[in-house]
Each structure stands twice: as structure tokens, then as C-alpha cells.
Design an enzyme around this catalytic site. Sequence first.
Site, PDB file in Angstrom:
ATOM      1  N   PHE A 305       8.299  -2.659  -0.834  1.00 38.17           N
ATOM      2  CA  PHE A 305       6.821  -2.218  -1.163  1.00 38.17           C
ATOM      3  C   PHE A 305       6.109  -3.185  -2.131  1.00 38.17           C
ATOM      4  O   PHE A 305       6.636  -3.842  -2.967  1.00 38.17           O
ATOM      5  CB  PHE A 305       6.812  -0.869  -1.895  1.00 38.17           C
ATOM      6  CG  PHE A 305       7.466   0.132  -0.977  1.00 38.17           C
ATOM      7  CD1 PHE A 305       6.822   0.899  -0.111  1.00 38.17           C
ATOM      8  CD2 PHE A 305       8.659   0.647  -1.159  1.00 38.17           C
ATOM      9  CE1 PHE A 305       7.292   1.944   0.722  1.00 38.17           C
ATOM     10  CE2 PHE A 305       9.230   1.779  -0.289  1.00 38.17           C
ATOM     11  CZ  PHE A 305       8.468   2.174   0.435  1.00 38.17           C
ATOM     12  N   ASP A 306       4.792  -3.485  -1.696  1.00 37.90           N
ATOM     13  CA  ASP A 306       4.011  -4.018  -2.910  1.00 37.90           C
ATOM     14  C   ASP A 306       3.466  -2.886  -3.595  1.00 37.90           C
ATOM     15  O   ASP A 306       3.783  -1.849  -3.331  1.00 37.90           O
ATOM     16  CB  ASP A 306       2.652  -4.569  -1.980  1.00 37.90           C
ATOM     17  CG  ASP A 306       1.712  -5.317  -3.110  1.00 37.90           C
ATOM     18  OD1 ASP A 306       1.985  -5.977  -3.785  1.00 37.90           O
ATOM     19  OD2 ASP A 306       0.481  -4.610  -2.688  1.00 37.90           O
ATOM     20  N   LYS A 307       2.838  -3.275  -4.651  1.00 32.95           N
ATOM     21  CA  LYS A 307       2.685  -2.344  -5.756  1.00 32.95           C
ATOM     22  C   LYS A 307       1.332  -1.706  -5.502  1.00 32.95           C
ATOM     23  O   LYS A 307       0.830  -0.839  -5.212  1.00 32.95           O
ATOM     24  CB  LYS A 307       3.088  -2.613  -7.165  1.00 32.95           C
ATOM     25  CG  LYS A 307       2.648  -1.455  -8.283  1.00 32.95           C
ATOM     26  CD  LYS A 307       3.009  -2.073  -9.552  1.00 32.95           C
ATOM     27  CE  LYS A 307       1.665  -2.773 -10.179  1.00 32.95           C
ATOM     28  NZ  LYS A 307       0.409  -1.886 -10.488  1.00 32.95           N
TER      29      LYS A 307
END
Length: 637
Positions: A305-307
Site C-alpha cells: 500500500f501507498d500511504k
Amino acid sequence: MNKLKNSHIAGITGLMLLIAFGLHWAGLAQWKDYVLIASSLFAGYFIAIKAFKALRMKAFSIELLVTIAVIGALIIGEYVESAVVTFLFIFGAYLESRTLEKTRSSLRNLIDQTPTEATVIRPEGHVKVPVEEVIKGDRVLIRSGEKVAVDGAIVSGRALIVEAAITGESVPVSKSMGDRVFSGTIIDNGYIEVTADRVGNDTTFAKIIEMVEEAQESKTTTQKFLDRFANIYTPTIVVLSILVYVFSRNVELALTFLVIACPGALVISAPVSMVAGIGNGARNGVLVKGGEIMEKLSKVDLVIFDKTGTLTKGKPEVTEVKSWGMEENTLLRLVAEAERLSEHHLGQTIVAEARKRELALSEEPQDVTIIKGGGMVATVAGRHLAIGNRKLMADQGVSIAEQVDAYAIQREKAGNTAVLIAVDKQLAGVISIADQIKPEAKSTIQQLRHAGVKQAIMLTGDNRHTAQLVGDELGLDAVHAELLPQDKVKWVNELKNQGYRVAMVGDGINDAPALATADVGLAMGVGGTDISMEAADIVLMSDRLDQFAHAYSLSKVTVRNMQQNTIMAVSTVILLLTGVLLGKIFLASGMLVHELSVLLVTLNAVRLIRYRARGKYRNETRRPTSHSTIIQMSDSA
């Protein structure tokens, strides 16, 4: 033979069979044979035409086998068999096409929702024009109950908008001036004026239809194998039926073998499942770009996941402005004037805060350079600004005093992103920006784990303190922060080399390389960028992560459905051929079972249209019991 024609042909041949049955009971055997022959020739003509067209394309179709069998049955005087076989084949094709229509219902519903006209505000007044005549820059008026015909920003008014066609969400969303709206959505209540920036085939809605069409036409690995198999299988069956005749001297047995061995259910077993699965995704705001992608997603066991904008809302707010050597609002105004040319969400947050404080933004920034993964540099009112992280400060030759660094770390530990600002090579301040974790993020990760994901990690360009806070809250297996786009790509490659099937979820331009590198890339659609949507294999059309959980579960159910269909199809053929060779199954009864197997396979796939992933999952967040190889990888990657 289209659906309408099949229904007519089936109706006529069915009526002729009833007439033949009546003539049989009346003792008019000769007239009965005439009607049966006429019925066979009438329906057989349409089957033969299709077989001939396939032969011209150098393909051995099922229709060819049926045509040969019908001709043979007529030659040997088995008129009942020939008439019943042609009727069952045509009727089966009609039922199959009608059922297949249901699997494509999602695409058809999308096309039906396409707006056809728009009200454009012109000097002469409000003019209603076909949607094809709306041009970029037009000001479009939309009232309650009307469809939005363009993509653009609201310049006047407020409305509740149903965005189900785009995001899969049926609950209306309140939108006002400055918010974006999309073609294909509907004004539930209110009135807005929109400046069109995307029209026609460039709108989000048009791209959705195009993606779904392309996805439903694409083929999975299994489908490609079955196509190759059918091209070998069909001529093989012709040869085998000849051998059956050679050894048995029984024409009827050979013809029965020929027809019963038709791989009809097998040929459609994979595509019908994939069409239904992709259609389900489209209805629920998930665009899967092809059956092969669906197969790959079902095998994913690690998710990255990107944040910001993915695990968090992506709508941060300025929580504090700290300055040294100048007044806070002066610093904020200078930074906001530079950030007006930035598309980064943090930059736009700073601009929004300056406008909220009613600071005049009049100076045009000069010599603007955007540094991916670092920030930006620009000249505003003759002053050189560097705005970004510690790496950018180091690259710009800006030293960070110990107390300033301690302050920035303290803000980061509190969950903020600390944006450092240097004016004329001197550190002048820190702007703290905080984002909120999406409410569905934790449950989505739990659902993914429950469905089969072994590892969930975060790769982000944000500072390590903020990233770790988010990771701890969500129970992620590993968190790696302060990464450049190329660092994310290195991580993806490293994890793939370790044997993981990797899915990457992101929404920004800096995520596009990693999305393209992962086994499956997923982009956040409405909140994401065009580049990330193009690079991704799957687009989540709303900013809700639970769409990903649905897509992952759907992929597994779809692939399982495809496998069920293949097993049913193969088993039916084996059982029928065994029955034929044992003399227990005859031409008409075998054909009936064959057509029923085709229908059963199709009906099994239709179940996917209404599939919804279960919402009940374990509440606990599973943590790794030992250090995995992904955590041991150097942070310098």
C-alpha cells in the site's frame, strides 16, 4: 444466428415437431416423415451456414459436427433423430445467448446510462445540445434528475449527486463549488453549473465503458488454452467417429459419437465466468482490465500500500505553521504562492490554508522545479524557496539546526508530515500537515488476510515516524518510508524475487512505476491521477479501499467458478461418450444432455453477477510471529 432469429427458428421447428407427433398418432407416417425432413432442413440450413463461415476462417466449429451428423441421419432415414437434434441445438443456442446476455448486463446498463444531451450556457441563453457537440470549456447547467454529461469542476451551485455509475456507491454525495463531477452521474437534488474540461470519449465514464468492453473481450490463460484445445479436439473427434464406424459398422453409433463429443460447454466454460466476474466488478466500482488480470489477482499473496490517498484520506489539513526569522503568515503566503503550480496534495493543502486565512496570493512563482520524492524549489518575489523534506534541504545546501530538527521530529511523532521551508538557503520554518486514516482501511486489511493475503506492507515517501504510526494502527507487517519512486520499484522487484505474487495499491504519479512493475497494480480511480490509472491493471473507481477487498474475493470466486465449469463440461463429455460406446445413450437423448450441460455451465457463471464478498471477518489484526524476509531487506533499497 442472433438471439431473435434463434428464438424464431426454435419456435418454428418446435411447432413442426408437434405437428409430426400429431401426424404419427393419426397414422399418417409418410406425412410425418415429410414434416420431420422439412424441420431438419429448415433448422439445419442455419447451422450449416455458421459451420461454413467457420470453415472459411479455417476453424472447426461445433456446428460442423452437428451438420455432418444431421446429413448422416437424413441419409440413413433417422428423420426423428435429425429433427430433434437440430431443434435441441437451435433451442440450446437461444437459451445460451439469452443467459449470456445476463452476464453482460453490467456493460449494457453502463451504456444505457450514457448521457445523450446537455444544457450549455451560451450568450443567447440556455441551449440544449447533443452531448457530442459539447466542447471543452463550455459552461454546462445540470438540474435535479438530470445526468451530468461532462467531467469538470463546479463553478456555481450545490447538489446531491449519485455517483453509482462511477464509484459503485449508491448513496448521494454532496458537492459544491470547486468539487469535481463526472459524466454519467445523476443530480439527485440541487442545481450546479460545471465548466467542462473533459468531453465525449475523454470523460471518465466513457473510459470506464471502453475498459469494461476491452476486458470482457480479452482472454485468460485458460481460455487461450481451451481455444487451442478446441481446434485440435474437433478434427480429432471427426477422425475418431470414422474409426468408430470402421470398427462397429454402425452409422448411427458413429454419428451419435460425433455429436455427443461436441465440446460446447467446455469452450464457453472459461469466458462466460470471466465476463460475469468482470461485469460484477464494474457494477461495484472495480474495473478489471481483462480476464488474465483477474487470474493474477486471485493468486496474489502480498499487498503493498501507498500511504497518502490510499490508506489515508488524502485530504490533509495544516495543523501548525512554525517560523524562524519571519512572521508565520508571511512564510505561509510565500510557500502558498509557490505551491499554486504544484499538483501534489500537500502543496494544495498549504494553498488551501493560505486562502482559509484570507492571505492575498498575487505573486507569480518563477523558476519552478518539481523534485519527485523531495519537494519543489521556486523563486517568489525575488526570494529563493526550497520546500520539502530533509533530503531536499541537504541537496540544496541548507543546514538544519538541532532544535529545528528536534521540533520536526516531535511533530512527525505526533502523526504529522513536517514540510521544511528554506528561504534564500536559510531554514525559515516548518509547516505541519496531518492526514486521517480511512475508516475502512483496517477492516479491508483484515478481509484481505482472511481471503488469503499473507503479507501487507506500506511503501511511502512520507517520513518514517508518521508512516510507522499509520502502520502500527493498521497492523501492517512492515513499513518503509522516505522512499523515492525508484525505491518503490526496487522493493516491488525484491519481493517478487522472494517468490511473492505482489499487488501494489496507489494513487499518485510517483506510484505509477511501482504499479506497472507489480504482478497486479491497483489505482484509486476518482482520487487518483490519469497516469496511475493507465499504469494500473485494476482501477478502484471510488476512494474506498473495501472495493479492493471485494475485487480480491471476486477474483478467487471467479477463477473457482471457471474451474467448476471446466470440470462439469469435461465430466459431461466423458460420461456421455462412455454411455454412447456402451449403447446406453442415443443421438437425441445425448444431444439433450449436451445442451443441458451448456446451459448449466452458463447458469453457474450467472451466479457471479450477484456475488458480494461477505462482510464478517475476524476482528483481530494478525501480526507476523517471526521476522520475515521482507523486513530484513535494507532500508537503502
